[in-house]
Design a protein around this motif. Structure first.
Motif, mmCIF file in Angstrom:
data_model
loop_
_atom_site.group_PDB
_atom_site.id
_atom_site.type_symbol
_atom_site.label_atom_id
_atom_site.label_comp_id
_atom_site.label_asym_id
_atom_site.label_seq_id
_atom_site.Cartn_x
_atom_site.Cartn_y
_atom_site.Cartn_z
ATOM 1 N N SER A 16 -5.431 6.153 1.705
ATOM 2 C CA SER A 16 -6.912 6.709 1.794
ATOM 3 C C SER A 16 -7.503 7.178 0.930
ATOM 4 O O SER A 16 -6.673 7.967 0.446
ATOM 5 C CB SER A 16 -7.877 7.244 3.343
ATOM 6 O OG SER A 16 -7.416 8.498 3.578
ATOM 7 N N ASP A 20 -13.819 6.630 -0.352
ATOM 8 C CA ASP A 20 -13.916 5.697 1.093
ATOM 9 C C ASP A 20 -15.258 6.196 1.815
ATOM 10 O O ASP A 20 -14.709 7.390 2.148
ATOM 11 C CB ASP A 20 -12.945 5.403 1.969
ATOM 12 C CG ASP A 20 -11.603 4.880 0.894
ATOM 13 O OD1 ASP A 20 -12.151 4.014 0.181
ATOM 14 O OD2 ASP A 20 -10.581 5.208 1.584
ATOM 15 N N ILE A 59 -12.028 5.473 8.894
ATOM 16 C CA ILE A 59 -12.176 5.481 7.224
ATOM 17 C C ILE A 59 -11.901 3.670 7.011
ATOM 18 O O ILE A 59 -10.829 3.173 7.825
ATOM 19 C CB ILE A 59 -11.116 6.169 7.102
ATOM 20 C CG1 ILE A 59 -10.444 7.830 7.505
ATOM 21 C CG2 ILE A 59 -10.878 6.107 5.404
ATOM 22 C CD1 ILE A 59 -10.279 8.211 7.133
ATOM 23 N N THR A 61 -11.039 1.937 3.890
ATOM 24 C CA THR A 61 -9.838 1.534 3.472
ATOM 25 C C THR A 61 -9.621 0.465 2.444
ATOM 26 O O THR A 61 -10.421 -0.784 3.063
ATOM 27 C CB THR A 61 -8.204 1.885 4.198
ATOM 28 O OG1 THR A 61 -7.923 1.315 4.327
ATOM 29 C CG2 THR A 61 -8.830 3.467 5.391
ATOM 30 N N THR A 126 -7.927 -2.653 7.257
ATOM 31 C CA THR A 126 -8.576 -2.424 6.742
ATOM 32 C C THR A 126 -9.347 -0.779 6.744
ATOM 33 O O THR A 126 -9.731 -0.447 6.164
ATOM 34 C CB THR A 126 -9.388 -3.185 6.087
ATOM 35 O OG1 THR A 126 -10.514 -4.169 7.459
ATOM 36 C CG2 THR A 126 -8.336 -4.376 5.277
ATOM 37 N N ALA A 154 0.136 0.869 0.527
ATOM 38 C CA ALA A 154 -1.560 -0.073 0.543
ATOM 39 C C ALA A 154 -1.199 -2.036 0.663
ATOM 40 O O ALA A 154 0.123 -1.969 0.347
ATOM 41 C CB ALA A 154 -1.305 0.372 -0.840
#
Length: 219
Positions: A16, A20, A59, A61, A126, A154
């Protein structure tokens, strides 16, 4: 289920990032203590939700495989600290979620203290939803958290595809030779609309006395 100690992995990163999209479970929070402040990399700010139980955030991301959480306690009373979590992931923008891990969060020993929770997961998502079902109590006030980190690997950035080659040579005899990869398209204006040149095969010989058009190659 997750475990509450988690020594951490040096290869893990916070997928994150400040900025975002962070959507709270409800709008029952102060204006200056919204969900985005939980991922702003600043422990002096916090996210507070007056709902107290089953609070959290979603969230969006850049994507990745999350195998842990980094949690930092906020400034006010310890009875507002979350004591359990449920993490879920989505790859359809949050329309549906799959549960990744649940577990307890060990009691924070101090304000602005960071701890990690680790769990097994091999699926990349995601969008992540983190819910804190319970708080330390007995305060009836709220849930608060200074920082939330989604720790993992990531997603690798995908390289931009190379543009197909296109060359135009004036043959000096009233024609040009167009050599291209993929399909040849033409348009009357540089911004299109573009249409396939029917039957075009590279190399294509075109008379120069036609109406001027723009050309491009596409894959």
């Amino acid at each position: 289920d997750g475990d509450g100690d988690g020594g951490g992995d040096d290869d893990l990163v916070d997928i994150s990032a400040a900025g975002d999209a962070a959507v709270p479970t409800s709008d029952n929070h102060p204006v200056g203590e919204h969900a985005g402040l939980a991922i702003d990399n600043d422990s002096s700010t916090k996210y507070l939700n007056f709902d107290k139980l089953d609070t959290g955030l979603t969230i969006t991301t850049g994507g990745g495989v999350v195998t842990g959480l980094g949690l930092t306690s906020a400034n006010d009373a310890a009875d507002r600290d979350p004591t359990s979590f449920v993490l879920s992931g989505s790859n359809d923008g949050g329309a549906t979620f799959a549960e990744i891990a649940t577990g307890d969060i060990a009691a924070f020993g101090a304000r602005f203290e960071r701890q990690e929770v680790s769990f097994d997961n091999s699926t990349a998502y995601t969008t992540y939803q983190l819910i804190f079902p319970t708080t330390a109590g007995p305060s009836g006030c709220c849930m608060q958290i200074a920082e939330i980190e989604l720790l993992g690997q990531a997603a690798e950035a995908q390289p931009e595809p190379e543009a197909p080659a296109l060359s135009i040579v004036n043959n000096g005899d009233g024609t040009v030779t167009v050599t291209f990869e993929g399909k040849l398209q033409a348009a009357a204006a540089v911004n299109g609309p573009w249409a396939d040149v029917e039957g075009a095969v590279s190399p294509q010989i075109i008379p120069v006395d036609q109406v001027m058009q723009f050309g491009r190659a596409v894959k």
